[in-house]
Design a protein around this motif. Structure first.
Motif, PDB file in Angstrom:
ATOM      1  N   TRP A 148       0.816  -1.202   0.000  1.00 50.48           N
ATOM      2  CA  TRP A 148       0.000   0.000   0.000  1.00 50.48           C
ATOM      3  C   TRP A 148       0.858   1.264   0.000  1.00 50.48           C
ATOM      4  O   TRP A 148       0.457   2.303  -0.538  1.00 50.48           O
ATOM      5  N   GLN A 149       2.067   1.167   0.579  1.00 49.25           N
ATOM      6  CA  GLN A 149       3.002   2.290   0.460  1.00 49.25           C
ATOM      7  C   GLN A 149       3.397   2.499  -1.003  1.00 49.25           C
ATOM      8  O   GLN A 149       3.498   3.639  -1.476  1.00 49.25           O
ATOM      9  N   MET A 150       3.620   1.392  -1.712  1.00 46.06           N
ATOM     10  CA  MET A 150       3.971   1.497  -3.129  1.00 46.06           C
ATOM     11  C   MET A 150       2.810   2.070  -3.938  1.00 46.06           C
ATOM     12  O   MET A 150       3.009   2.917  -4.816  1.00 46.06           O
ATOM     13  N   VAL A 151       1.585   1.621  -3.631  1.00 46.71           N
ATOM     14  CA  VAL A 151       0.410   2.160  -4.325  1.00 46.71           C
ATOM     15  C   VAL A 151       0.280   3.655  -4.068  1.00 46.71           C
ATOM     16  O   VAL A 151      -0.031   4.439  -4.975  1.00 46.71           O
ATOM     17  N   ARG A 152       0.524   4.062  -2.830  1.00 45.85           N
ATOM     18  CA  ARG A 152       0.445   5.490  -2.521  1.00 45.85           C
ATOM     19  C   ARG A 152       1.515   6.275  -3.281  1.00 45.85           C
ATOM     20  O   ARG A 152       1.261   7.384  -3.772  1.00 45.85           O
ATOM     21  N   SER A 153       2.712   5.684  -3.415  1.00 54.00           N
ATOM     22  CA  SER A 153       3.769   6.355  -4.190  1.00 54.00           C
ATOM     23  C   SER A 153       3.379   6.482  -5.658  1.00 54.00           C
ATOM     24  O   SER A 153       3.623   7.518  -6.292  1.00 54.00           O
ATOM     25  N   PHE A 154       2.769   5.420  -6.194  1.00 55.56           N
ATOM     26  CA  PHE A 154       2.295   5.485  -7.577  1.00 55.56           C
ATOM     27  C   PHE A 154       1.243   6.582  -7.741  1.00 55.56           C
ATOM     28  O   PHE A 154       1.259   7.333  -8.727  1.00 55.56           O
ATOM     29  N   CYS A 155       0.337   6.675  -6.789  1.00 53.38           N
ATOM     30  CA  CYS A 155      -0.709   7.704  -6.863  1.00 53.38           C
ATOM     31  C   CYS A 155      -0.106   9.102  -6.792  1.00 53.38           C
ATOM     32  O   CYS A 155      -0.506  10.006  -7.553  1.00 53.38           O
ATOM     33  N   GLN A 156       0.844   9.292  -5.891  1.00 49.69           N
ATOM     34  CA  GLN A 156       1.482  10.607  -5.755  1.00 49.69           C
ATOM     35  C   GLN A 156       2.266  10.972  -7.015  1.00 49.69           C
ATOM     36  O   GLN A 156       2.227  12.119  -7.470  1.00 49.69           O
TER      37      GLN A 156
END
Length: 241
Positions: A148-156
């Protein structure tokens, strides 16, 4: 009755004069020469009448352009004139260059997960497991928090890329000396947005690809150890005595 007789006599005289009218009179006394001259005169007269008739007909059916100017027309006035004279209407612009951001409003739409609770720090901390040594590396619990940290980085990253693209679009200028109709203007806007969207997509995928290839080339191991599994292999050696 006298009027009709007068007109009849006038027409008869004109007809008789046309029969003996010789435009190409050479003062010759030869009957054959005179006959050829009279025939040439009649052909000339017929061609002259046909030419005048064609020229008159063409002139009567030819459209004449009438230029009219309207000073500072409103959009409704321009639209009404465009519907009537779309092939010849020209409206000069007082400003030759204007940024797209002044007359086009663009709104970006992101995936729902980027605004959900799953990318919040509270959810990531809730999924984090401190005792990772007691969990098998392929267990999903070891990577949920990092995922989910990676998903958040992708979103940002996607959000920042799209914001930069929209800022570039808003500052890009439309250059035109005449007013463009609605269809042509919409086509230009869609073309610019499509080009910028392709560039943004390429840059986004390229940055992810570079990180992925660097990790593979350098054989980097994540802190969770989920991309490699270390194991011990026992080797038994048998000797014949």
């Amino acid at each position: 009755m006298a009027v009709y007789q007068c007109l009849g006599s006038v027409c008869k005289k004109i007809y008789e004069q046309l029969l003996i009218w010789n435009v190409f009179d050479s003062r010759s006394s030869d009957p054959s020469v005179i006959r050829r001259e009279l025939l040439s005169t009649r052909v000339y007269l017929i061609l002259l009448i046909i030419s005048i008739t064609i020229l008159t007909t063409y002139t009567s059916f030819t459209l004449r352009n009438n230029n009219e100017s309207v000073t500072y027309p409103t959009y409704s006035v321009y639209y009404d004139l465009y519907k009537k004279y779309f092939d010849s209407l020209q409206c000069s612009c007082t400003t030759l260059s204007i940024p797209y951001g002044k007359f086009v409003r663009t709104v970006a739409s992101f995936h729902q997960v980027c605004s959900s609770e799953f990318v919040s720090q509270r959810w990531i901390d809730f999924l984090f497991t401190a005792d990772l040594l007691s969990i098998w590396p392929v267990d999903v619990r070891t990577s949920l928090s990092a995922m989910w940290q990676m998903v958040r980085s992708f979103c940002q990253n996607a959000y920042q890329t799209i914001i930069d693209m929209l800022n570039e679009f808003n500052t890009t200028s439309l250059n035109s000396a005449i007013l463009l109709n609605e269809k042509l203007l919409e086509a230009k806007v869609q073309s610019i947005l499509s080009s910028l969207r392709e560039i943004a997509s390429t840059n986004l995928v390229q940055s992810i690809t570079i990180v992925d290839r660097m990790a593979q080339a350098n054989q980097l191991i994540t802190a969770l150890g989920t991309n490699y599994i270390a194991f011990k292999q026992r080797i038994f050696v048998y000797r014949n005595i």
